[in-house]
Design a protein around this motif. Structure first.
Motif, PDB file in Angstrom:
ATOM      1  N   ALA A  63       0.170 -16.443   8.233  1.00  0.00           N
ATOM      2  CA  ALA A  63      -0.115 -15.885   9.473  1.00  0.00           C
ATOM      3  C   ALA A  63       1.122 -16.204  10.607  1.00  0.00           C
ATOM      4  O   ALA A  63       1.704 -15.500  11.011  1.00  0.00           O
ATOM      5  CB  ALA A  63      -1.510 -16.032   9.989  1.00  0.00           C
ATOM      6  N   ARG A  66       4.391 -14.753   9.006  1.00  0.00           N
ATOM      7  CA  ARG A  66       4.617 -13.338   9.552  1.00  0.00           C
ATOM      8  C   ARG A  66       4.819 -12.871  10.891  1.00  0.00           C
ATOM      9  O   ARG A  66       5.384 -12.045  11.260  1.00  0.00           O
ATOM     10  CB  ARG A  66       2.963 -12.608   9.256  1.00  0.00           C
ATOM     11  N   TYR A 194      -3.698 -11.948  12.813  1.00  0.00           N
ATOM     12  CA  TYR A 194      -3.414 -11.132  11.436  1.00  0.00           C
ATOM     13  C   TYR A 194      -4.854 -11.361  10.419  1.00  0.00           C
ATOM     14  O   TYR A 194      -5.515 -12.447  10.549  1.00  0.00           O
ATOM     15  CB  TYR A 194      -2.316 -11.843  10.755  1.00  0.00           C
TER      16      TYR A 194
END
Length: 218
Positions: A63, A66, A194
């Motif tokens: 996460a 990302r 996320y």
């Protein structure tokens, strides 16, 4: 007994592949948990070793990585520390997002080897750091990134207290947490969320809602 060096061990016991949330990043990852754990014990001729955390892309790290690729402004041109780096996925994402320099902190020699190999596979430079940094000042670091460090109470409390002190100096501290038991309940500011696909070999569900928190000073 297997006498492979850590880099050779990583190459021989993992596959170059991608994590679900990060198709842009190639990593040496284990495809199964138990065979790798057994191989690690054989290599070290020891028993009761901790799991080889460096061989899996944990949801907290995915996460955070990302987020950096989605919002490169967070790290562009900055000096970054990837704390408890594991695979190095967060540090690699930081470099891909334009960070000036990245250090990846780990105390496991297999993790340090994996970080080097993974950075090389992605064509970026990440400096592995084998020193235990907890409790130390971090001069020159603009942002500290930590994915999934709140899974054990003693470590979570120790790390959180230290990182709050770092945050008090003006350094941005971001934590990726997939709902672990010991994440702080206050002094946090939500940055992003996320949904991360996960393996039932490692987690108790097939996806984890993972929040990236900004850790605030006391």
């Amino acid at each position: 007994m297997n006498n492979l060096s850590p880099p050779d061990f990583v190459r021989d016991n993992t596959t170059l592949t991608t994590a679900p949330l990060l198709p842009e990043i190639t990593l040496h990852l284990a495809t199964e948990v138990t065979p790798l754990w057994m191989a690690t014990e054989e290599t070290l001729a020891e028993k009761n070793l901790p799991p080889p955390y460096w061989a899996f892309a944990w949801p907290g790290g995915q996460a955070v990585a990302r987020l950096l690729l989605d919002r490169p402004d967070l790290v562009a041109g900055k000096s970054v520390l990837d704390f408890a780096a594991g695979t190095g996925i967060v540090g690699i994402a930081a470099m891909k997002a334009g960070a000036a320099r990245v250090q990846a902190c780990e105390i496991d020699r297999f993790a340090l080897a994996a970080i080097r190999l993974n950075a090389e596979a992605n064509g970026v430079e990440v400096k592995p750091v084998s020193v235990d940094l907890i409790g130390r000042d971090l001069p020159g670091i603009d942002i500290v990134l930590a994915g999934d460090v709140c899974y054990e109470k003693p470590m979570a409390e120790k790390v959180t207290a230290w990182l709050r002190r770092i945050a008090a100096t003006g350094t941005l501290v971001l934590l990726g947490d997939p709902g672990r038991a010991y994440v702080p309940t206050s002094g946090l500011e939500k940055v992003a969320t996320y949904t991360v696909p996960t393996s039932l070999e490692l987690e108790d569900r097939e996806t984890r809602e993972t929040v990236i928190w900004r850790l605030l000073a006391e």
